[in-house]
Structures are given as C-alpha cells and as structure tokens.
Design a protein around this motif. Structure first.
Motif, PDB file in Angstrom:
ATOM      1  N   GLY A   1      85.082  60.511  43.763  1.00 58.77           N
ATOM      2  CA  GLY A   1      84.621  60.949  42.454  1.00 58.77           C
ATOM      3  C   GLY A   1      85.724  61.081  41.428  1.00 58.77           C
ATOM      4  O   GLY A   1      85.447  61.272  40.235  1.00 58.77           O
TER       5      GLY A   1
ATOM      6  N   SER B   1      89.510  59.925  39.441  1.00 55.55           N
ATOM      7  CA  SER B   1      89.920  58.821  38.576  1.00 55.55           C
ATOM      8  C   SER B   1      91.406  58.536  38.742  1.00 55.55           C
ATOM      9  O   SER B   1      92.182  59.420  39.099  1.00 55.55           O
ATOM     10  CB  SER B   1      89.644  59.156  37.113  1.00 55.55           C
TER      11      SER B   1
ATOM     12  N   ARG C   1      82.316  51.367  36.281  1.00 55.88           N
ATOM     13  CA  ARG C   1      83.231  52.412  36.741  1.00 55.88           C
ATOM     14  C   ARG C   1      84.678  52.115  36.362  1.00 55.88           C
ATOM     15  O   ARG C   1      85.448  53.039  36.103  1.00 55.88           O
ATOM     16  CB  ARG C   1      83.133  52.551  38.269  1.00 55.88           C
TER      17      ARG C   1
ATOM     18  N   ASN D   1      87.229  55.025  37.476  1.00 56.62           N
ATOM     19  CA  ASN D   1      86.482  56.279  37.497  1.00 56.62           C
ATOM     20  C   ASN D   1      85.496  56.296  38.649  1.00 56.62           C
ATOM     21  O   ASN D   1      85.122  55.250  39.181  1.00 56.62           O
ATOM     22  CB  ASN D   1      85.729  56.466  36.178  1.00 56.62           C
ATOM     23  N   ASN D   2      85.078  57.492  39.007  1.00 55.11           N
ATOM     24  CA  ASN D   2      84.077  57.674  40.053  1.00 55.11           C
ATOM     25  C   ASN D   2      84.437  56.884  41.315  1.00 55.11           C
ATOM     26  O   ASN D   2      83.625  56.144  41.858  1.00 55.11           O
ATOM     27  CB  ASN D   2      82.700  57.245  39.544  1.00 55.11           C
TER      28      ASN D   2
ATOM     29  N   ASN E   1      85.315  55.841  45.095  1.00 56.89           N
ATOM     30  CA  ASN E   1      84.764  56.144  46.414  1.00 56.89           C
ATOM     31  C   ASN E   1      85.627  55.490  47.487  1.00 56.89           C
ATOM     32  O   ASN E   1      86.545  54.723  47.179  1.00 56.89           O
ATOM     33  CB  ASN E   1      83.303  55.695  46.507  1.00 56.89           C
TER      34      ASN E   1
END
Length: 112
Positions: free
Chosen positions: A15, A17, A67, A84-85, A87
């Motif tokens: 989650g 960055s 993302r 970003n975001n 995983n």
C-alpha cells in the motif's frame, strides 16, 4: 556512450509508495523513448512504463496502469517512476532503459 543510473529503491510496506529516479549521463532528448522494466527473482524481465522524451507520451503495462506514473525532466536528464499502492507482486529489480542502454537497476521490495 550515455549511462543510466537508477536510484530510489528500497523496502516498502504494502500500500505504500516509492519514487524511482533514472539519471542519464547525457541528453535524454536525444535518446527518444525511455522506460522502466522490472525483473523479479526467477522471472523474465517485463515492461513497466515508457515515456517519449520529446512528446511526453506515455505507455504503461496493464499491471501498473493507474498506480504508477512515469515522468521526465529533460533539463536535468532525469526520468522518474512514481509508484503508488504497491503490493508484493511489484517486488523486483527495476531497470531504466533506452533502446540498447540499460542501467544496473534499483531493488524494490514490498513486504510487511
């Protein structure tokens, strides 16, 4: 010959960055397209994103679209990748590329 040097990788929680940077030793405007690829352990290298250093048009892999954002600064001969975001599937060595030119990569690990 122009050299590409990546930086900005590291450990980030899911989650989170990161911003990766690619510094070129020469004018990126002369290189045309510049991009980011990534290679996870035991996997093939895969395309992430590309930007035209002249027009600024961008292309993204489906897995990162929405993302990640690729950008450039021609005055500084820099290309960036805002991620970003993140995983766990984004864990990989991220490499800067332009044609036959490759950097050595910067590692990104997404883990809690």
């Amino acid at each position: 010959q122009v050299q590409l040097v990546e930086s900005g990788g590291g450990l980030v929680q899911p989650g989170g960055s990161l911003i990766l940077s690619c510094a070129a030793s020469g004018s990126i405007a002369r290189l045309g397209n510049m991009g980011w690829y990534r290679q996870a352990s035991g996997s093939q290298r895969e395309f992430v994103a590309q930007i035209s250093t002249i027009r600024g048009t961008t292309i993204y892999a489906g897995s990162v679209k929405g993302r990640f954002t690729i950008s450039k600064d021609n005055a500084k001969n820099m290309v960036y990748l805002q991620m970003n975001n993140l995983n766990s599937e984004d864990t990989a060595l991220y490499l800067c590329n332009s044609g036959k030119l490759w950097g050595k990569g910067t590692p990104v690990t997404v883990s809690s």
